[in-house]
Design a protein around this motif. Structure first.
Motif, PDB file in Angstrom:
ATOM      1  N   CYS A   1       0.830  -1.208   0.000  1.00  0.00           N
ATOM      2  CA  CYS A   1       0.000   0.000   0.000  1.00  0.00           C
ATOM      3  C   CYS A   1       0.863   1.256   0.000  1.00  0.00           C
ATOM      4  CB  CYS A   1      -0.924   0.009   1.219  1.00  0.00           C
ATOM      5  SG  CYS A   1      -2.323  -1.131   1.099  1.00  0.00           S
ATOM      6  N   CYS A   2       1.960   1.218   0.747  1.00  0.00           N
ATOM      7  CA  CYS A   2       2.883   2.355   0.772  1.00  0.00           C
ATOM      8  C   CYS A   2       3.479   2.583  -0.611  1.00  0.00           C
ATOM      9  CB  CYS A   2       3.973   2.100   1.802  1.00  0.00           C
ATOM     10  SG  CYS A   2       5.155   3.454   1.984  1.00  0.00           S
ATOM     11  N   GLU A   3       3.889   1.514  -1.257  1.00  0.00           N
ATOM     12  CA  GLU A   3       4.488   1.615  -2.591  1.00  0.00           C
ATOM     13  C   GLU A   3       3.504   2.162  -3.614  1.00  0.00           C
ATOM     14  OE1 GLU A   3       6.214  -1.379  -6.059  1.00  0.00           O
ATOM     15  OE2 GLU A   3       6.018  -2.108  -3.998  1.00  0.00           O
ATOM     16  N   LEU A   4       2.251   1.677  -3.553  1.00  0.00           N
ATOM     17  CA  LEU A   4       1.244   2.062  -4.542  1.00  0.00           C
ATOM     18  C   LEU A   4       0.420   3.281  -4.114  1.00  0.00           C
ATOM     19  CD1 LEU A   4      -0.075  -1.466  -5.634  1.00  0.00           C
ATOM     20  CD2 LEU A   4       1.754  -0.084  -6.642  1.00  0.00           C
ATOM     21  N   LYS A   5       0.699   3.794  -2.918  1.00  0.00           N
ATOM     22  CA  LYS A   5      -0.001   4.961  -2.371  1.00  0.00           C
ATOM     23  C   LYS A   5      -1.510   4.716  -2.240  1.00  0.00           C
ATOM     24  CE  LYS A   5       3.495   8.230  -4.038  1.00  0.00           C
ATOM     25  NZ  LYS A   5       4.223   8.156  -2.761  1.00  0.00           N
ATOM     26  N   THR A   6      -1.848   3.504  -1.805  1.00  0.00           N
ATOM     27  CA  THR A   6      -3.240   3.127  -1.575  1.00  0.00           C
ATOM     28  C   THR A   6      -3.555   3.265  -0.092  1.00  0.00           C
ATOM     29  OG1 THR A   6      -3.168   1.546  -3.399  1.00  0.00           O
ATOM     30  CG2 THR A   6      -4.946   1.284  -1.801  1.00  0.00           C
ATOM     31  N   PRO A   7      -4.615   3.970   0.284  1.00  0.00           N
ATOM     32  CA  PRO A   7      -4.951   4.116   1.700  1.00  0.00           C
ATOM     33  C   PRO A   7      -5.173   2.754   2.365  1.00  0.00           C
ATOM     34  CG  PRO A   7      -6.231   5.643   0.373  1.00  0.00           C
ATOM     35  CD  PRO A   7      -5.548   4.720  -0.587  1.00  0.00           C
ATOM     36  N   LEU A   8      -4.697   2.635   3.607  1.00  0.00           N
ATOM     37  CA  LEU A   8      -4.808   1.390   4.368  1.00  0.00           C
ATOM     38  C   LEU A   8      -5.445   1.686   5.717  1.00  0.00           C
ATOM     39  CD1 LEU A   8      -4.090  -1.631   4.923  1.00  0.00           C
ATOM     40  CD2 LEU A   8      -1.854  -0.826   5.713  1.00  0.00           C
TER      41      LEU A   8
END
Length: 250
Positions: free
Chosen positions: A141-148
């Motif tokens: 998620c950090c790599e793809l900038k997806t909220p977690l």
């Protein structure tokens, strides 16, 4: 995506809210959420996201329904004992809301499939007590900038936080918990009351909706804790770690 007459009726109480309105409901119906872990936390997460009209839910869990699950995993039932948890949840969702498209994955998130699963989602929410899954999803998620959104519960207490990776200042799960492993305490050994996971799962579903619709203040850089005995909530601030190898690599 314009709402049908049936949808205007179904989601009327959502639409009456200024923070949702018709535009927000249309956005929810166009949204895709990945839910990892369809157990005690995942049950209310899935139930409230489906009821709210999230357009696509991808459910990932390799476990099957066991009788000991039924004390807290309220999306499952006696009729689905022995079935994959994602299939059991899929039946429940279909009975509630035909608007929701369901991807039922009878396997865990792994290094091989994580990028594809996270990349397809607008938000990822995790309710498993498996730390290796949490660290993996955090990294991707950090790599793809997806909220977690991360929810947890054990015994008579719970925790909730969110990571908004589109911000350069956002810490990650590894900043908050640098070291943890799957040998630590779990519901299997310590127990947990059903209403505890129900409370934290409901709050996690709310957090997902807030992030999707950009209203309120998500728990970015804040850890929410809840003590069921006293019914007290507390918030603790935390920051990006300069030593974190995930979100702040050298």
């Amino acid at each position: 995506m314009s709402l049908t007459d049936d949808q205007l009726l179904r989601y009327a109480r959502n639409i009456l809210l200024n923070d949702v309105d018709i535009t927000g409901q249309e956005k929810l119906l166009a949204s895709h959420v990945l839910v990892v872990g369809i157990g005690g936390l995942g049950s209310p997460i899935v139930q409230y996201l489906a009821a709210a009209g999230i357009g696509t839910l991808t459910l990932a869990d390799a476990d099957t329904v066991e009788e000991t699950n039924l004390q807290r995993q309220v999306i499952h039932s006696i009729e689905t004992l022995g079935q994959p948890k994602v299939s059991s949840a899929q039946k429940w969702i279909r009975a509630l809301n035909p608007d929701v498209k369901i991807n039922a994955l009878e396997y865990d998130v792994t290094l091989e499939n994580a990028h594809a699963l996270v990349g397809a989602a607008d938000v990822v929410v995790i309710g498993t007590d498996n730390y290796s899954s949490r660290y993996l999803l955090n990294s991707v998620c950090c790599e793809l900038k997806t909220p977690l959104v991360s929810a947890a519960a054990i015994g008579l207490s719970g925790q909730l936080t969110s990571f908004l990776f589109n911000s350069e200042t956002s810490p990650c799960f590894a900043c908050l918990y640098p070291e943890a492993d799957d040998d630590e305490i779990s519901c299997t050994t310590a127990g947990v009351l059903g209403p505890v996971v129900g409370t934290m799962g409901s709050l996690a579903a709310l957090e997902v909706i807030k992030i999707l619709l950009s209203f309120g203040q998500p728990l970015s850089q804040q850890l929410l804790t809840w003590d069921a005995k006293s019914l007290e909530f507390q918030k603790f601030n935390y920051a990006k770690s300069t030593q974190c190898s995930v979100c702040n690599p050298l």
